[in-house]
Design an enzyme around this catalytic site. Sequence first.
Site, PDB file in Angstrom:
ATOM      1  N   SER A  37       0.815  -1.218   0.000  1.00  0.00           N
ATOM      2  CA  SER A  37       0.000   0.000   0.000  1.00  0.00           C
ATOM      3  C   SER A  37       0.841   1.256   0.000  1.00  0.00           C
ATOM      4  O   SER A  37       0.326   2.366   0.052  1.00  0.00           O
ATOM      5  CB  SER A  37      -0.919   0.007   1.227  1.00  0.00           C
ATOM      6  N   ASN A  51      -1.273  -1.704  14.087  1.00  0.00           N
ATOM      7  CA  ASN A  51      -2.715  -1.420  14.157  1.00  0.00           C
ATOM      8  C   ASN A  51      -3.015  -0.108  14.875  1.00  0.00           C
ATOM      9  O   ASN A  51      -3.826   0.691  14.407  1.00  0.00           O
ATOM     10  CB  ASN A  51      -3.446  -2.582  14.843  1.00  0.00           C
ATOM     11  N   HIS A  99     -39.331  25.594  -8.822  1.00  0.00           N
ATOM     12  CA  HIS A  99     -39.585  24.693  -9.968  1.00  0.00           C
ATOM     13  C   HIS A  99     -38.872  25.188 -11.235  1.00  0.00           C
ATOM     14  O   HIS A  99     -39.340  24.935 -12.341  1.00  0.00           O
ATOM     15  CB  HIS A  99     -41.078  24.545 -10.249  1.00  0.00           C
ATOM     16  N   SER A 110     -14.421  25.262 -27.507  1.00  0.00           N
ATOM     17  CA  SER A 110     -14.752  23.981 -28.114  1.00  0.00           C
ATOM     18  C   SER A 110     -13.753  23.714 -29.234  1.00  0.00           C
ATOM     19  O   SER A 110     -13.280  24.639 -29.889  1.00  0.00           O
ATOM     20  CB  SER A 110     -16.173  24.043 -28.686  1.00  0.00           C
ATOM     21  N   LYS A 166     -18.093  28.898 -29.012  1.00  0.00           N
ATOM     22  CA  LYS A 166     -18.473  28.422 -27.676  1.00  0.00           C
ATOM     23  C   LYS A 166     -17.504  28.794 -26.564  1.00  0.00           C
ATOM     24  O   LYS A 166     -16.303  28.881 -26.761  1.00  0.00           O
ATOM     25  CB  LYS A 166     -18.656  26.894 -27.700  1.00  0.00           C
ATOM     26  N   GLU A 216     -18.804  22.330 -14.540  1.00  0.00           N
ATOM     27  CA  GLU A 216     -19.248  20.967 -14.870  1.00  0.00           C
ATOM     28  C   GLU A 216     -18.424  19.926 -14.128  1.00  0.00           C
ATOM     29  O   GLU A 216     -18.936  18.894 -13.676  1.00  0.00           O
ATOM     30  CB  GLU A 216     -19.145  20.729 -16.375  1.00  0.00           C
ATOM     31  N   LYS A 276      -7.769   4.237   2.763  1.00  0.00           N
ATOM     32  CA  LYS A 276      -6.925   5.409   2.461  1.00  0.00           C
ATOM     33  C   LYS A 276      -7.105   6.039   1.101  1.00  0.00           C
ATOM     34  O   LYS A 276      -7.244   7.258   0.983  1.00  0.00           O
ATOM     35  CB  LYS A 276      -5.455   5.038   2.663  1.00  0.00           C
TER      36      LYS A 276
HETATM   37  N1  ARG Z   1      -0.974  -0.943   5.952  1.00  0.00           N
HETATM   38  C1  ARG Z   1      -1.814  -1.349   7.011  1.00  0.00           C
HETATM   39  C2  ARG Z   1      -3.127  -0.588   6.967  1.00  0.00           C
HETATM   40  O1  ARG Z   1      -3.159   0.417   6.362  1.00  0.00           O
HETATM   41  C3  ARG Z   1      -1.148  -1.081   8.317  1.00  0.00           C
HETATM   42  C4  ARG Z   1      -1.609  -1.954   9.434  1.00  0.00           C
HETATM   43  C5  ARG Z   1      -1.195  -3.352   9.160  1.00  0.00           C
HETATM   44  N2  ARG Z   1      -1.503  -4.227  10.243  1.00  0.00           N
HETATM   45  C6  ARG Z   1      -1.504  -5.520  10.092  1.00  0.00           C
HETATM   46  N3  ARG Z   1      -1.831  -6.209  11.124  1.00  0.00           N
HETATM   47  N4  ARG Z   1      -1.254  -6.115   8.949  1.00  0.00           N
HETATM   48  O2  ARG Z   1      -4.129  -0.993   7.504  1.00  0.00           O
END
Ligand code: ARG
Length: 457
Positions: A22, A109, A155, A276, A282, A289, A324
């Site tokens: 990630s 966590n 309306h 345009s 235009k 928009e 995220k």
């Molecule tokens: N990249 C993880 C998240 O965004 C971080 C926490 C990961 N914790 C785990 N027990 N794998 O949630």
Amino acid sequence: MSNIRGRFQKDADKAAAAYSASVFIDWRLYPYDIAGSIVHARMLGKQGIISSQEAETIVDGLKAVLEEIEEGTFKFSPELEDVHMNIEAGLIEKVGEVGGKLHTARSRNDQVALDMRLFTKDAINRTVLGLKGFQEALLSLAEANKEVVMPGYTHLQRAQPVLFAHHLLAYFEMLQRDIERFSECLERVDVLPLGSGAVAGVAYDIDRDFLAKGLGFSRISRNSMDAVSDRDYIIEYEATAAICMMHLSRLAEEIILWSSAEFDFIELDDAYATGSSIMPQKKNPDIAELVRGKTGRVYGRLTALLTTMKGLPLSYNRDLQEDKEGFFDCVDTLLSSLEVFAGMLGSLRVKAESMAKAAGEGYILATDLADYLVKKGEAFRTAHDIVARLVSYAEEKGKLLNELKPAEYKKFSTRFGDDVSSITVDSSLAARDNTGGTAPKQVAAALKEAKKMIDTD
Ligand code: ARG
């Protein structure tokens, strides 16, 4: 990744590792992650969980990593999964094995929950500033066009004349409610989750008050299981952003209508319009928009996270990593929409004559005629009926109400006197002289009040 795969016989499948990485999204959390780690390390040192010398080494190492990231020389690597592991690896590379002590009494966590709360607090503060900037743009436009009259619609039919400033102030109110919602959301975000560990709390003598103070939180989470798995505050931000985008989208729709030849109420500045590629005449309201279009995208992010959360058993589940991308996009979309739209408002040209013409045309003063009869003693329902017949008579004759002669009026009610000609757009506006009404006196007071609201908070 070796450290967290210790008990496994083989490396992760390449595709599986890429699937779970990630860092290309959560790298943005680095300032919060490092700020959290610095305070955590200091707390560990203060409590004697690690030595104060070790704490100092770790803090210096983290600062060095921060510098590298900011200079653009730090290499985030997807093999290290996420921002947390990348920073920890960078730290260990700098300070050696002692860097591995940072993660004492902590889990990813509660770490990610902390980072997200810190990010959200900043995001809310920036959003409120953006909203205020937008309110200022509305007020400047209203102020510069204080006397401009336009039709008020219901309306999408011309209903009664209103001041253009009154129309703009309606949006000021919507945004004020958005500011209130974001500020209330901020109170609930302002809770420190660090110290919750993976799920059950941590088996060390930590000082959570010290962590809260150092990281600027006014409260500490009361339940570790909730703290590591709660994402309500992100949903609240997204829901508030969705409402706010809905407001922006309504105004965007009006800008689009008003800039059409059919309305001809405003002209967009060239800097905020697009040509345009095939029709040279235009001038397209693309920015408005896009604000309207991006509203759907923000709604989608909200729905996505609600769906991700639904049915998650306590406590942390990897599904939560999916919070995220949508959240960052919501924040980016709302902030950029507010900024660009405010610029567009600040530069558009109001076609006051065209608005006033539309406000005076047709049968827009019919309510005022009915009110006139009521003031002469007629019951409102009867007055309404008389004016309805008068309007259809005028329509048949192909005339506007102000083109009818007093004698023609008198045919419909003996209560009509020669003073019926004193009913004008101006008299109609001035008559709505109660709090919240469009009388110039009321609108001037509302503008003043609105300016005070922006200045005071
Ligand atoms: N990249 C993880 C998240 O965004 C971080 C926490 C990961 N914790 C785990 N027990 N794998 O949630």
